[in-house]
Write a protein that holds these residues in place. Structure first.
Motif, PDB file in Angstrom:
ATOM      1  N   LEU A  92      10.288 100.335  77.210  1.00 23.47           N
ATOM      2  CA  LEU A  92      10.929 100.198  75.905  1.00 23.47           C
ATOM      3  C   LEU A  92      12.210  99.380  76.001  1.00 23.47           C
ATOM      4  N   SER A  93      12.287  98.530  77.006  1.00 27.11           N
ATOM      5  CA  SER A  93      13.459  97.676  77.159  1.00 27.11           C
ATOM      6  C   SER A  93      13.552  96.713  75.979  1.00 27.11           C
ATOM      7  N   PRO A  94      14.766  96.268  75.654  1.00 31.13           N
ATOM      8  CA  PRO A  94      14.910  95.330  74.532  1.00 31.13           C
ATOM      9  C   PRO A  94      14.039  94.091  74.697  1.00 31.13           C
ATOM     10  N   GLU A  95      13.950  93.579  75.922  1.00 29.06           N
ATOM     11  CA  GLU A  95      13.156  92.376  76.148  1.00 29.06           C
ATOM     12  C   GLU A  95      11.685  92.617  75.819  1.00 29.06           C
ATOM     13  N   ARG A  96      11.154  93.767  76.259  1.00 30.13           N
ATOM     14  CA  ARG A  96       9.746  94.062  75.997  1.00 30.13           C
ATOM     15  C   ARG A  96       9.513  94.302  74.507  1.00 30.13           C
ATOM     16  N   LEU A  97      10.411  95.003  73.846  1.00 30.09           N
ATOM     17  CA  LEU A  97      10.249  95.258  72.418  1.00 30.09           C
ATOM     18  C   LEU A  97      10.253  93.958  71.618  1.00 30.09           C
ATOM     19  N   HIS A  98      11.175  93.058  71.935  1.00 32.48           N
ATOM     20  CA  HIS A  98      11.231  91.790  71.209  1.00 32.48           C
ATOM     21  C   HIS A  98       9.942  90.994  71.414  1.00 32.48           C
ATOM     22  N   ALA A  99       9.478  90.913  72.647  1.00 31.69           N
ATOM     23  CA  ALA A  99       8.247  90.176  72.920  1.00 31.69           C
ATOM     24  C   ALA A  99       7.052  90.825  72.229  1.00 31.69           C
ATOM     25  N   THR A 100       7.022  92.163  72.220  1.00 29.30           N
ATOM     26  CA  THR A 100       5.918  92.895  71.588  1.00 29.30           C
ATOM     27  C   THR A 100       5.862  92.637  70.099  1.00 29.30           C
ATOM     28  N   PHE A 101       7.001  92.772  69.429  1.00 29.75           N
ATOM     29  CA  PHE A 101       6.999  92.620  67.973  1.00 29.75           C
ATOM     30  C   PHE A 101       6.724  91.162  67.574  1.00 29.75           C
ATOM     31  N   ALA A 102       7.152  90.226  68.398  1.00 28.23           N
ATOM     32  CA  ALA A 102       6.832  88.828  68.120  1.00 28.23           C
ATOM     33  C   ALA A 102       5.324  88.609  68.202  1.00 28.23           C
ATOM     34  N   ASP A 103       4.675  89.185  69.213  1.00 25.59           N
ATOM     35  CA  ASP A 103       3.232  89.029  69.361  1.00 25.59           C
ATOM     36  C   ASP A 103       2.469  89.738  68.246  1.00 25.59           C
ATOM     37  N   ILE A 104       2.931  90.920  67.857  1.00 25.35           N
ATOM     38  CA  ILE A 104       2.254  91.674  66.795  1.00 25.35           C
ATOM     39  C   ILE A 104       2.331  90.915  65.473  1.00 25.35           C
ATOM     40  N   ALA A 105       3.491  90.358  65.177  1.00 24.59           N
ATOM     41  CA  ALA A 105       3.618  89.551  63.956  1.00 24.59           C
ATOM     42  C   ALA A 105       2.735  88.314  64.034  1.00 24.59           C
TER      43      ALA A 105
END
Length: 297
Positions: free
Chosen positions: A23-36
């Motif tokens: 749940l690191s900030p880097e992983r969350l940002h990459a995840t939400f970018a991919d989901i969008a």
């Protein structure tokens, strides 16, 4: 909102790292970018420990995403911990309400005996079902006081795994605060007909997890005493909606015609391609169904 606008995804495939979540900030940002980028507009919301609900909501919004109902788990079978778990459920509901949600999934935590032998209902207990039902109802009442419906989420590997247990909890709490948040994959893996369960408790369903099932893999898991960890990782029993053997249209059609709740794609780990590939495939397969046609609502 249309049904399509209520289609969300659980980001587990993007966040799972070994047996835990990154749940690191880097992983969350990459995840939400991919989901969008995969076309989703909503995410199964679980606020990381280091973020406030407001900050988490702002992070989602920065990628054009909205929060969808998240998940709360507790040991509702432990009478000596009931007050604490009910209070934890209340706090979870308060965070959900701050995100603008009116529903959350609620579940019994997994247990060692059923992690070791999933989906066959080892060590059943009618007394335990009653204890869990009473605890879940109290938690649902606490959530309702925060403006949130707590929806029972049966889970393979927990003490609420079999049809007897699912129906036992729902029947004992009939007329109370506890809603229903079924998962098509978990119900089917444990031998149930998801459409029948949804139909029988349709007026209590506030959100639903949509996952498919590789029934051949599920049969091997049950036959060979495979653990839940290996069932979901090595054997990949869960499949993207539309790629397994479940009759998902029947489960969707069993919902009330005016159902206005959430549909959450959940595949734990991808069976087809990368997490992004899996997310795209799941969404495309579901939106191809007549149920999600633009004029369905």
């Amino acid at each position: 909102m249309s049904r399509r606008e209520h289609l969300a995804i659980n980001p587990l495939p993007f966040l799972l790292e070994g047996s835990g979540l990154d749940l690191s900030p880097e992983r969350l940002h990459a995840t939400f970018a991919d989901i969008a980028r995969a076309g989703y507009t909503a995410v199964h919301a679980d606020v990381p420990p280091d973020l406030t609900p407001r900050d988490y909501g702002a992070l989602l919004a920065s990628y054009g995403l909205r929060p969808a109902p998240g998940y709360f788990g507790g040991f509702f079978d432990r009478l000596n911990e009931r007050d604490a778990v009910v209070e934890d459920a209340r706090r979870h509901a308060a965070a959900a309400a701050e995100l603008g949600l009116d529903t959350m999934f609620i579940a019994q935590h997994m247990c060692d005996a059923r992690r070791a032998r999933p989906a066959i209902g080892v060590e059943p207990s009618a007394e335990r079902v009653e204890i869990m039902a009473d605890g879940l109802e109290l938690a649902a009442q606490a959530a309702r006081a925060e403006g949130v419906a707590a929806a029972l989420h049966p889970h393979v590997g927990s003490w609420i795994e079999t049809e007897f247990e699912v129906r036992g909890v729902l029947d004992r709490t009939r007329g109370g605060a506890l809603a229903f948040g079924p998962d098509t994959g978990h119900l089917a893996f444990a031998g149930m007909d998801p459409a029948a369960l949804v139909a029988d408790y349709r007026d209590r369903v506030t959100a639903i997890h949509l996952k498919d099932l590789d029934t051949a893999a599920a049969d091997r898991v049950r036959r060979d005493a495979v653990t839940y960890f290996d069932a979901t990782r090595a054997h990949r029993v869960w499949a993207e909606p539309g790629t397994g053997a479940l009759d998902l249209p029947a489960a969707l059609d069993a919902l009330p015609p005016d159902f206005g709740g959430w549909y959450v794609v959940e595949v734990d780990l991808p069976k087809h391609g990368t997490p992004f590939d899996s997310a795209v495939l799941s969404r495309e397969n579901l939106l191809d169904l007549p149920y999600f046609a633009e004029d369905a609502r």
